[in-house]
Design an enzyme around this catalytic site. Structure first.
Site, PDB file in Angstrom:
ATOM      1  N   HIS A 157       3.570  40.772  28.133  1.00  0.00           N
ATOM      2  CA  HIS A 157       4.592  39.737  28.229  1.00  0.00           C
ATOM      3  C   HIS A 157       4.733  39.134  29.626  1.00  0.00           C
ATOM      4  CE1 HIS A 157       6.657  40.211  24.230  1.00  0.00           C
ATOM      5  NE2 HIS A 157       5.964  41.339  24.266  1.00  0.00           N
ATOM      6  N   ASP A 365       6.178  34.100  36.699  1.00  0.00           N
ATOM      7  CA  ASP A 365       6.725  34.533  35.417  1.00  0.00           C
ATOM      8  C   ASP A 365       5.655  34.420  34.338  1.00  0.00           C
ATOM      9  OD1 ASP A 365       8.964  35.664  34.259  1.00  0.00           O
ATOM     10  OD2 ASP A 365      10.265  33.979  34.735  1.00  0.00           O
TER      11      ASP A 365
END
Length: 510
Positions: A157, A365
């Site tokens: 993720h 991110d």
């Protein structure tokens, strides 16, 4: 069709009579669980001195949950230690914050062995196993060592760096070889896919095919990107309802007609929160006409409070917010409102909808779903503007946002000023394009695509990761920089070029 078995570090077991969590994996896997049944396995969230060695079971809304506790020692070594003090900074390119301890690294593997020991007896021969995130990298190899022949996929993720960064981690080669136990390794973006293939080639010495595939003893290990999504329409409807709630109305009244800039995330050094505050300070310094006319709300829910780095970050943010308020506040206006705790999801959705600017500027991110939620929450008739870090995975597809470098405080300040001044028609065009793209890739679609590739369903790979990435539209606007020279080699436009482009855009639409 066999069951779907999900393994994640923390398992959100709903209380009896409560609905499953409204976000995250619970939404993504709802359809898959309902059509084929499933088991969700992992840590209960409890760390105690003498944890029970038993697996605790629960059944909620047709889903079986199986959880285990961790000892305090295991939690400190596996989770607070190796996973979050070594792996987390490494995967986010923050090698200066990497703290490696060999005993903690061994604890990480011991916990993964324990998970494998507890999960194996629960498996059925035709199950498909889907392992989630960096806390569980060795789990596939541990299951194979215990005789598992299941289809096992792994989804990462968070960002996946190239080997030049990854190799700084002691034991890097072992971690990369662990991934060879999976049938499919998924990452968020094309950039992460390139990093993963680079690590696989250099960390194992094996040949990686251009489409992302490794052959090992008759097995095919696929490496692919699957950009994670949100329940776009559901979140938009939630925002439309919530903006009329008593809490939202009270908040709107307190703004007294001022524009709102909003940021909302976990308190984490990867999110660029100090840099964001410095950028807002630069906005007020360089554009004095914005003073008393705009309020910045930063929500930063505390996390990992037992890690010293996070304590230092909290102090830094509080100091910066206090300094800005001390420098610029008026008797009837406080520039920065800082909320250091979690805000209910429906309340947050309402805040997003009323904000003229969504400020999402992580230093790095994997995806960043806040950016997608902000766009989904907007009123299409009068939408706000997303200011987005080009280091967020979301920037790969959300090219109509104002893309910025979060290390450039002045560039971010200029982007905020551009956003606050942007004409309605341009705001509608940018928002509409991003919203259409969000609707084309639902969170259910994301889960379905991953499972189709993992299970080898026909037609599941008609568009490989690289081809999909190359089809993404290119950014139309990058943040202004302080320079007034011609466009740089990096493709970033100067402040005067951005202003001219925005003016030209408006003229074309008249």
């Amino acid at each position: 069709m066999g069951r779907l078995v999900i393994v994640s570090n923390r398992v959100p077991v709903p209380k009896r009579g409560e609905a499953p969590a409204a976000g995250g994996l619970a939404v993504a896997l709802k359809d898959a669980f309902s059509s084929r049944g499933g088991l969700w396995f992992g840590w209960s969230g409890t760390a105690s001195e003498e944890p029970a060695d038993l697996v605790r079971h629960a059944r909620r809304a047709g889903v079986d949950y199986a959880v285990i506790d961790l000892s305090k020692t295991a939690y400190d070594g596996f989770y607070a230690g190796y996973a979050n003090s070594a792996l987390w900074p490494m995967f986010h390119f923050r090698l200066g914050l990497l703290s490696y301890d060999r005993d903690q690294a061994e604890c990480y593997r011991i916990v993964n062995r324990r998970y494998a020991d507890k999960l194996m007896p629960l498996l059925r021969p035709d199950d498909t196993i889907w392992v989630h995130d960096y806390q569980m990298i060795p789990l596939g190899a541990e299951l194979r060592a215990r005789g598992s022949r299941h289809r096992i996929g792994y989804f990462h993720h968070i960002p996946f760096p190239p080997w030049a960064v990854f190799s700084a981690m002691p034991g890097a080669e072992d971690l990369i070889r662990d991934l060879l136990a999976y049938d499919l390794v998924g990452v968020q973006t094309h950039r992460d896919h390139v990093g993963l293939m680079d690590c696989m080639a250099q960390g194992t010495g094996m040949k990686v095919r251009p489409e992302g595939e490794v052959r090992l003893r008759g097995r095919r290990i696929k490496l692919r990107s699957f950009p994670i999504a949100i329940a776009t329409d559901e979140f938009g409807q939630l925002a439309a309802r919530s903006v009329s709630s008593p809490e939202a109305k009270r908040f709107a009244s307190s703004l007294a007609g001022r524009s709102l800039v909003i940021g909302a995330e976990r308190l984490d050094y990867t999110k660029g929160l100090p840099e964001r505050l410095r950028a807002f300070s630069a906005l007020l310094e360089r554009f004095p006409e914005r003073r008393s006319c705009v309020t910045y709300l930063q929500i930063a829910a505390r996390s990992r409070e037992d890690v010293e780095t996070y304590k230092d970050l909290k102090r830094e943010i509080e100091t910066l917010a206090g300094r800005i308020n001390g420098d610029y506040s008026e008797a009837d206006w406080t520039p920065v409102r800082y909320v250091g705790r979690a805000v209910p999801r429906d309340t947050l959705a309402g805040y997003y909808r009323m904000a003229q600017v969504g400020l999402v500027t992580p230093l790095r991110d994997g995806m960043n779903l806040v950016a997608k939620e902000y766009v989904a929450a907007q009123d299409p008739a009068d939408p706000g503007v997303l200011v987005l870090s080009r280091f967020a995975g979301a920037a790969e597809a959300m090219t109509e946002a104002l893309l910025v470098n979060p290390l450039d405080a002045v560039g971010m300040a200029e982007a905020m000023d551009t956003a606050l001044a942007m004409p309605l028609e341009e705001r509608r065009e940018r928002h509409g394009a991003m919203l259409r793209r969000l609707r084309e890739n639902s969170v259910e679609d994301w889960a379905r695509r991953f499972l189709d590739v993992l299970e080898g369903k026909e037609g599941a790979e008609v568009q490989p990761s690289r081809a999909a990435a190359l089809a993404i539209p290119q950014p139309r606007l990058i943040s202004r920089s302080a320079s007034t020279s011609s466009e740089s080699a990096s493709g970033e436009r100067t402040g005067s070029q951005v202003a001219a482009r925005s003016t030209a855009w408006a003229r074309r639409r008249r």
